[in-house]
Design a protein around this motif. Structure first.
Motif, short mmCIF file in Angstrom:
data_model
loop_
_atom_site.label_atom_id
_atom_site.label_comp_id
_atom_site.label_asym_id
_atom_site.label_seq_id
_atom_site.Cartn_x
_atom_site.Cartn_y
_atom_site.Cartn_z
N GLU A 1 4.47 0.73 -7.40
CA GLU A 1 4.49 0.93 -8.85
C GLU A 1 3.08 0.83 -9.43
O GLU A 1 2.74 1.52 -10.39
CB GLU A 1 5.40 -0.12 -9.49
N ALA A 2 2.25 0.00 -8.79
CA ALA A 2 0.88 -0.18 -9.26
C ALA A 2 -0.07 0.87 -8.67
O ALA A 2 -1.28 0.81 -8.90
CB ALA A 2 0.38 -1.57 -8.90
N GLY A 3 0.47 1.81 -7.88
CA GLY A 3 -0.35 2.86 -7.30
C GLY A 3 -1.01 2.48 -6.00
O GLY A 3 -1.87 3.23 -5.50
N GLY A 4 -0.64 1.33 -5.44
CA GLY A 4 -1.26 0.88 -4.19
C GLY A 4 -0.37 1.16 -2.99
O GLY A 4 0.61 1.91 -3.06
N LEU A 5 -0.71 0.51 -1.89
CA LEU A 5 0.01 0.71 -0.63
C LEU A 5 0.06 -0.62 0.09
O LEU A 5 -0.96 -1.29 0.27
CB LEU A 5 -0.72 1.74 0.24
N LEU A 6 1.26 -1.03 0.48
CA LEU A 6 1.44 -2.28 1.20
C LEU A 6 1.90 -1.97 2.62
O LEU A 6 2.92 -1.32 2.83
CB LEU A 6 2.48 -3.17 0.49
N VAL A 7 1.12 -2.43 3.58
CA VAL A 7 1.46 -2.27 4.99
C VAL A 7 1.68 -3.66 5.57
O VAL A 7 0.84 -4.55 5.39
CB VAL A 7 0.34 -1.54 5.76
N GLU A 8 2.80 -3.86 6.24
CA GLU A 8 3.09 -5.17 6.82
C GLU A 8 3.18 -5.04 8.33
O GLU A 8 3.89 -4.21 8.86
CB GLU A 8 4.40 -5.73 6.27
N GLU A 9 2.39 -5.86 9.02
CA GLU A 9 2.47 -5.97 10.47
C GLU A 9 2.52 -7.46 10.75
O GLU A 9 1.50 -8.15 10.66
CB GLU A 9 1.25 -5.32 11.14
N HIS A 10 3.70 -7.99 11.06
CA HIS A 10 3.91 -9.44 11.06
C HIS A 10 3.05 -10.11 12.14
O HIS A 10 3.31 -9.94 13.34
CB HIS A 10 5.38 -9.73 11.29
N CYS A 11 2.03 -10.88 11.73
CA CYS A 11 1.15 -11.55 12.68
C CYS A 11 1.88 -12.62 13.48
O CYS A 11 1.43 -13.01 14.55
CB CYS A 11 -0.03 -12.20 11.96
#
Length: 592
Positions: A566-576
């Motif tokens: 919604e804020a125009g960003g990108l969230l990538v999750e790679e669980h450490c």
């Protein structure tokens, strides 16, 4: 060792190009003993004894080299010398048996278990005491007894006998009891021993492995007794049990250590900026810059023995290789790709069976037949669905594992920086109208994760493939992109001929733009000496920790991704938390 482990890391099996290349590199060296060891290991693993050839003489011959090797390298090492002793005992036991009489696998395992063990705990020390110690309640002879940790897990185990063993015992006048009779005798012997005791003090275990184990069923036959909590045994500052007492001293109060920082500040570090990028690097950088800095910028990686592929990663590589082999075999230069039909199930199965020893040799281990058959069945069906689905949609497969290396210009704060962007596209194809397509193959249990990434235009791996095709073929229409889920045999695509879920086309250009913006921001932070721990930031943002359940993490991640989108960003999750870097990132463990 390093060469062979690296080969297994690339191809978790033997006989393939990686294994042969490792042997060739060892041969090029000047260490004759290392070369001889490598050749023996190669012979042992390339030609294992079949189950119907487990004869004492054949097994003993294979142990000769191991004993000689342990003797040469032991040199006072206690663990190696203990292993040598176990091998020698095993050799003597095998020498007592008829050399050509076949052994069953279970009998051989029993022999090995009897000849070698893990040894005593390193925490166990010898003590001089006037008390007698027993390993079973049946051995109690009277007096006061301290019974430490009686658990329901200590129930008698059933002894299994082969028909040949039963017949041999019967011939000598012996009789094998039924499991129920055997258990009854053990319980009776234990109770007779416990009833000889004048007093029994039982210390019941608390939580173990996050569970409270049940007490031994023998306690029910001894009466209720008095149950006391440990703190009830304290009187006048002393803790008393079984006529022994200790002074109770409260430890000094310590402050709880501060949580590891979610961001590390160092001197400006433009030297850490990458000289080459790939999707794997980008994904790590966006998910956790600290993890990326450790692994890619500073080359802090797990040991080779800890990085050997197994599980889903290994199976995914195997099925990828099956697809690649079939495409190479079926490629028709006159058509510019593969025919618009699917290989037979027999052909797919034959290729998979041929590649298992090279790429997934653990599926050939004893006891893995059911797992191997499950993988084979799923792979044959899904690979067939990949080829038939592509053919029905009019897609001609033109290549697999297509390598690319293209210049990528990043607009960083200190100026432009051009680096090679490298990768391999899993499956390239072309439609009847000439439009290009690319499919990414995934072996995954989740049937929703990749559909969600596609629907939200956050499948940045697909976006990178589309960008690479656009650079290679300028002026053409943007390529169609999609996933094929190898485990379930399903497509994720906007093409209704492939995927019936009526998905909208993914905006690969917008996904690529958002990815580049995020990469640029992260690299500017690194150059400025600001290294963020992305996984810990995400934990604090979602209010979860590394022990949270999968469903809680999934729900929290969905909300966080939506807010970032919604804020125009990108969230990538790679669980450490599932990586070897978890403690270094502060995701798990205690770091002071």
């Amino acid at each position: 060792r390093r060469e062979l482990l690296r080969a297994l890391g690339a191809e978790p099996g033997v006989g393939g190009p990686a294994w042969r290349s490792a042997l060739a590199r060892i041969a090029e060296g000047d260490n004759e003993r290392a070369l001889e060891a490598a050749r023996v290991i190669d012979r042992l693993v390339s030609d294992p004894l079949p189950a119907d050839a487990l004869r004492p003489r054949a097994i003993a011959q294979r142990l000769d080299w191991l004993a000689e090797r342990l003797r040469a390298v032991g040199r006072g090492d206690g663990d190696l010398l203990a292993s040598l002793t176990q091998v020698q005992v095993l050799q003597r036991v095998l020498g007592m048996l008829a050399p050509e009489a076949p052994l069953t696998r279970r009998t051989l395992q029993q022999v090995i278990d009897s000849c070698g063990s893990s040894g005593p705990s390193p925490r166990a020390v010898r003590e001089v005491s006037d008390r007698q110690v027993t390993t079973s309640p049946a051995q109690v002879r009277g007096g006061a007894v301290l019974w430490w940790g009686p658990s329901s897990d200590d129930a008698p185990r059933t002894q299994r006998w082969d028909p040949a063993e039963v017949d041999a015992l019967a011939a000598g006048g012996g009789r094998v009891l039924s499991p129920a009779q055997h258990a009854a005798l053990q319980v009776d012997a234990a109770l007779r021993g416990l009833r000889r005791a004048e007093e029994i003090v039982v210390v019941l275990p608390g939580r173990r492995l996050e569970e409270v184990p049940g007490p031994s069923g023998l306690l029910a036959h001894l009466g209720a007794g008095d149950r006391l909590r440990p703190e009830e045994l304290i009187e006048d500052g002393r803790w008393t049990l079984a006529r022994r007492s200790l002074e109770v001293v409260a430890p000094a109060q310590e402050e709880e250590p501060a949580a590891p920082p979610t961001e590390h500040r160092i001197a400006p570090a433009p030297h850490l900026l990458p000289r080459k990028l790939s999707f794997t690097q980008v994904s790590s950088l966006l998910a956790c810059p600290h993890h990326w800095a450790l692994e890619y910028a500073l080359d802090v990686r797990p040991a080779d023995v800890a990085a050997l592929p197994t599980g889903a990663r290994m199976i995914g590589t195997l099925v990828h290789a099956v697809v690649e082999t079939l495409v190479e075999k079926r490629y028709d230069p006159g058509l510019g790709g593969t025919p618009l039909d699917a290989p037979s199930a027999e052909e797919i199965g034959e290729v998979l069976d041929r590649l298992v020893p090279q790429l997934a040799s653990e599926l050939d281990l004893p006891g893995r037949a059911a797992a191997r058959e499950d993988v084979r069945d799923r792979a044959v069906r899904s690979v067939g669905a990949l080829f038939s689905g592509a053919a029905e949609a009019g897609l001609r497969i033109t290549g697999t594992e297509t390598r690319f290396e293209l210049p990528l210009t990043l607009m960083l704060a200190d100026g432009e920086r051009t680096v090679p962007f490298v990768g391999s596209r899993d499956v390239d194809a072309i439609a009847a109208d000439g439009r290009r397509a690319v499919l990414d193959l995934k072996w995954s249990r989740s049937r929703s994760r990749y559909g969600d990434l596609f629907d939200t235009s956050e499948a940045i791996q697909l976006a990178s493939y589309a960008w690479a095709l656009a650079q290679e073929h300028p002026g053409e229409q943007p390529a169609d992109v999609g996933y094929f889920l190898l485990r379930s045999g399903e497509f994720v695509s906007a093409d209704p001929a492939l995927d019936p879920h009526d998905r909208a086309s993914m905006d690969t250009g917008e996904a690529w733009r958002r990815m580049l913006a995020a990469v640029t921001a992260r690299l500017d932070e690194v150059a400025d000496g600001r290294i963020r721990c992305g996984c810990r930031e995400l934990q604090e943002r979602t209010g979860l920790d590394a022990s949270a359940s999968w469903s809680a993490r999934s729900s929290a991640l969905t909300r966080a991704r939506a807010a970032e989108r919604e804020a125009g960003g990108l969230l990538v999750e790679e669980h450490c938390g599932t990586s070897e870097h978890a403690q270094l990132c502060g995701t798990t463990g205690a770091i002071r």
